[in-house]
Scaffold this motif. Structure first.
Motif, PDB file in Angstrom:
ATOM      1  N   GLY A 166       0.835  -1.204   0.000  1.00  0.00           N
ATOM      2  CA  GLY A 166       0.000   0.000   0.000  1.00  0.00           C
ATOM      3  C   GLY A 166       0.864   1.245   0.000  1.00  0.00           C
ATOM      4  O   GLY A 166       1.996   1.238  -0.482  1.00  0.00           O
ATOM      5  N   ILE A 167       0.299   2.324   0.562  1.00  0.00           N
ATOM      6  CA  ILE A 167       1.021   3.595   0.644  1.00  0.00           C
ATOM      7  C   ILE A 167       1.032   4.036   2.103  1.00  0.00           C
ATOM      8  O   ILE A 167       0.002   4.015   2.775  1.00  0.00           O
ATOM      9  CB  ILE A 167       0.319   4.701  -0.188  1.00  0.00           C
ATOM     10  CG1 ILE A 167       0.184   4.321  -1.664  1.00  0.00           C
ATOM     11  CG2 ILE A 167       1.043   6.046  -0.024  1.00  0.00           C
ATOM     12  CD1 ILE A 167       1.388   4.611  -2.516  1.00  0.00           C
ATOM     13  N   VAL A 225       5.446   7.049   1.080  1.00  0.00           N
ATOM     14  CA  VAL A 225       6.369   5.986   0.661  1.00  0.00           C
ATOM     15  C   VAL A 225       5.539   4.737   0.375  1.00  0.00           C
ATOM     16  O   VAL A 225       4.597   4.427   1.109  1.00  0.00           O
ATOM     17  CB  VAL A 225       7.424   5.682   1.758  1.00  0.00           C
ATOM     18  CG1 VAL A 225       8.421   4.623   1.280  1.00  0.00           C
ATOM     19  CG2 VAL A 225       8.170   6.949   2.182  1.00  0.00           C
ATOM     20  N   ILE A 226       5.901   4.015  -0.679  1.00  0.00           N
ATOM     21  CA  ILE A 226       5.221   2.766  -1.021  1.00  0.00           C
ATOM     22  C   ILE A 226       5.606   1.679  -0.003  1.00  0.00           C
ATOM     23  O   ILE A 226       6.754   1.606   0.437  1.00  0.00           O
ATOM     24  CB  ILE A 226       5.614   2.316  -2.447  1.00  0.00           C
ATOM     25  CG1 ILE A 226       5.140   3.360  -3.484  1.00  0.00           C
ATOM     26  CG2 ILE A 226       5.051   0.934  -2.778  1.00  0.00           C
ATOM     27  CD1 ILE A 226       5.723   3.172  -4.874  1.00  0.00           C
ATOM     28  N   ILE A 227       4.615   0.861   0.365  1.00  0.00           N
ATOM     29  CA  ILE A 227       4.876  -0.336   1.175  1.00  0.00           C
ATOM     30  C   ILE A 227       4.730  -1.554   0.259  1.00  0.00           C
ATOM     31  O   ILE A 227       3.721  -1.690  -0.437  1.00  0.00           O
ATOM     32  CB  ILE A 227       3.871  -0.467   2.341  1.00  0.00           C
ATOM     33  CG1 ILE A 227       3.898   0.784   3.230  1.00  0.00           C
ATOM     34  CG2 ILE A 227       4.151  -1.725   3.175  1.00  0.00           C
ATOM     35  CD1 ILE A 227       2.691   0.871   4.177  1.00  0.00           C
ATOM     36  N   ASP A 228       5.728  -2.414   0.250  1.00  0.00           N
ATOM     37  CA  ASP A 228       5.658  -3.649  -0.527  1.00  0.00           C
ATOM     38  C   ASP A 228       6.385  -4.722   0.268  1.00  0.00           C
ATOM     39  O   ASP A 228       7.367  -4.413   0.964  1.00  0.00           O
ATOM     40  CB  ASP A 228       6.320  -3.428  -1.899  1.00  0.00           C
ATOM     41  CG  ASP A 228       5.805  -4.415  -2.927  1.00  0.00           C
ATOM     42  OD1 ASP A 228       4.709  -4.197  -3.467  1.00  0.00           O
ATOM     43  OD2 ASP A 228       6.510  -5.409  -3.189  1.00  0.00           O
ATOM     44  N   GLN A 230       9.419   1.053   0.877  1.00  0.00           N
ATOM     45  CA  GLN A 230      10.248   0.947  -0.328  1.00  0.00           C
ATOM     46  C   GLN A 230      11.053   2.225  -0.539  1.00  0.00           C
ATOM     47  O   GLN A 230      10.864   2.952  -1.522  1.00  0.00           O
ATOM     48  CB  GLN A 230       9.374   0.619  -1.536  1.00  0.00           C
ATOM     49  CG  GLN A 230       8.695  -0.734  -1.421  1.00  0.00           C
ATOM     50  CD  GLN A 230       9.682  -1.889  -1.302  1.00  0.00           C
ATOM     51  OE1 GLN A 230      10.576  -2.020  -2.120  1.00  0.00           O
ATOM     52  NE2 GLN A 230       9.531  -2.704  -0.263  1.00  0.00           N
TER      53      GLN A 230
END
Lengths: 132, 132, 132
Positions: free
Chosen positions: A33-34, A96-99, A104
Motif C-alpha cells: 500500500g502507501i 512511501v510505497i509499502i511492498d 520501499q
C-alpha cells in the motif's frame, strides 16, 4: 491514524523518523500500500533525503538558513516567518510505497522531520492505505 | 509496485515520464484512483510542470543552478550537496488522480524526473491505489 | 473526482480552500482515509500553512517574489517563468488525513491555493481514498 511525538533540541534540526514509521507498519501488519506521513505544524516539515552521511542534512539546513534568513523585513509579528517559508518550500507530508511489508525507500533514503522553529515537542501523523 | 528505469545524459536534466506512467495505468486497467510516483534517489526528484514549451524546464533548471550552486562551503565530501538540496526543495514524489482510466493532468502538465547529479541510470517506483 | 473553481484577483495570491475541501468530505460522507488535492495548472500550486495571521502568507509570497524574480534572463517567451519555478518549488498537490469525518489538520493549518500568474479562473481537483 497513528500519532507519535518527538522532542526537538535545537531551533533547526533534521530528525530521522524512519524507524518510528516502520514500527507502525509492522504493528498494523500491512503488506502492500502507501504510507502517508503528515506534519501538523506550520513551522516544521517532512522530507526524504540521505541517511548515510549526516553532513547532507547539515548542508541542507545551512543552505536554507543562509537563503531564508531568520531576520528580514517580515510582517508576521511572531518573528518566525523564516520557519513558515521553509515549511512551505519543503512540504507538509511525504509518502512511501509499502511492498512485502517494507517501506520501499531507496538505499540511501531516510524520512526526516524538519524542525525550523524549535526546540519543541512535535507530533507526526501516519496513515496507511492498504492495497488488500 | 511497478519499477521502470531511465538513463539520464547530463548532470542536470528534466525527463518527461508521463507516457511511461500512463502505460502502467493502462496495463493495470485501473479506471479510478490515485497514481503515486516515487523517486528512490537522494540526488534526483519528481515534479509536474509545463510540457508544451521545453524552455520552461530549462528555466527551472537554470534558476535552481544559479541559486543552489554546485560549489559552495558544503561539508558533505561527495561534492554533490547541491543535488541533495534541490531534491528536498522539489520533492521525492508526485501523485495524480486517475479517472476514466486516464491521468487527470491539466492541459499543459507533464510529469518530470529531475536529474540533479547525473548522468546515471535511475529508477522510478509507481504504485496505484484503485478506488474499485 | 470532484472539481471546484475559484477566481483569483491578483497576479500572486494565496486563497484558503480548506472550507471548500471540507464540504466535499462531508458530501461524500467519508469517515476515514486520505484527501488528495491537486492543482492542474503549471503556474499555480498548493500548500499548507498558517491560517491564523494572514501576514504569514504575505511573508511567504513576498519571499518568493524577491528570490524568484518576475524579470530575469528566462528563455520561456510567455514571460511567466517565475510562476513555473514557484509552482515546482511549492508543489502541485497536498494531502490530508481524514479521521472521524474531519480533515486532520494541525491547529494553525489551512490549505492554500497559491496563484502565481493571475488573475485567472482556476480549478482544483479533489479525490478521496476512503479506508472503509
Amino acid at each position: 491514524m497513528e500519532i507519535f511525538s518527538l522532542s526537538t533540541k535545537k531551533r533547526e534540526e533534521f530528525i530521522d523518523i524512519t524507524a518510528a514509521v516502520s514500527t507502525i507498519i509492522k504493528k498494523q501488519r500491512v503488506s502492500s500500500g502507501i504510507c502517508f506521513i503528515f506534519c501538523p505544524h506550520t513551522t516544521a516539515a517532512l522530507t526524504i533525503n540521505e541517511n548515510a552521511d549526516p553532513s547532507v542534512c547539515r548542508d541542507i539546513l545551512q543552505y536554507l538558513n543562509t537563503r531564508i534568513p531568520f531576520r528580514e523585513d517580515y510582517s508576521h509579528l511572531e518573528g518566525n516567518s523564516d520557519a513558515h517559508i521553509k515549511a512551505s518550500c519543503i512540504g507538509s507530508s511525504v509518502s512511501v510505497i509499502i511492498d512485502t511489508s517494507t517501506l520501499q525507500l531507496g538505499t540511501w533514503q531516510g524520512i526526516y522531520f524538519c524542525e525550523f522553529d524549535g526546540p519543541r515537542t512535535r507530533k507526526v501523523y501516519v496513515e496507511i492505505m492498504s492495497k488488500e
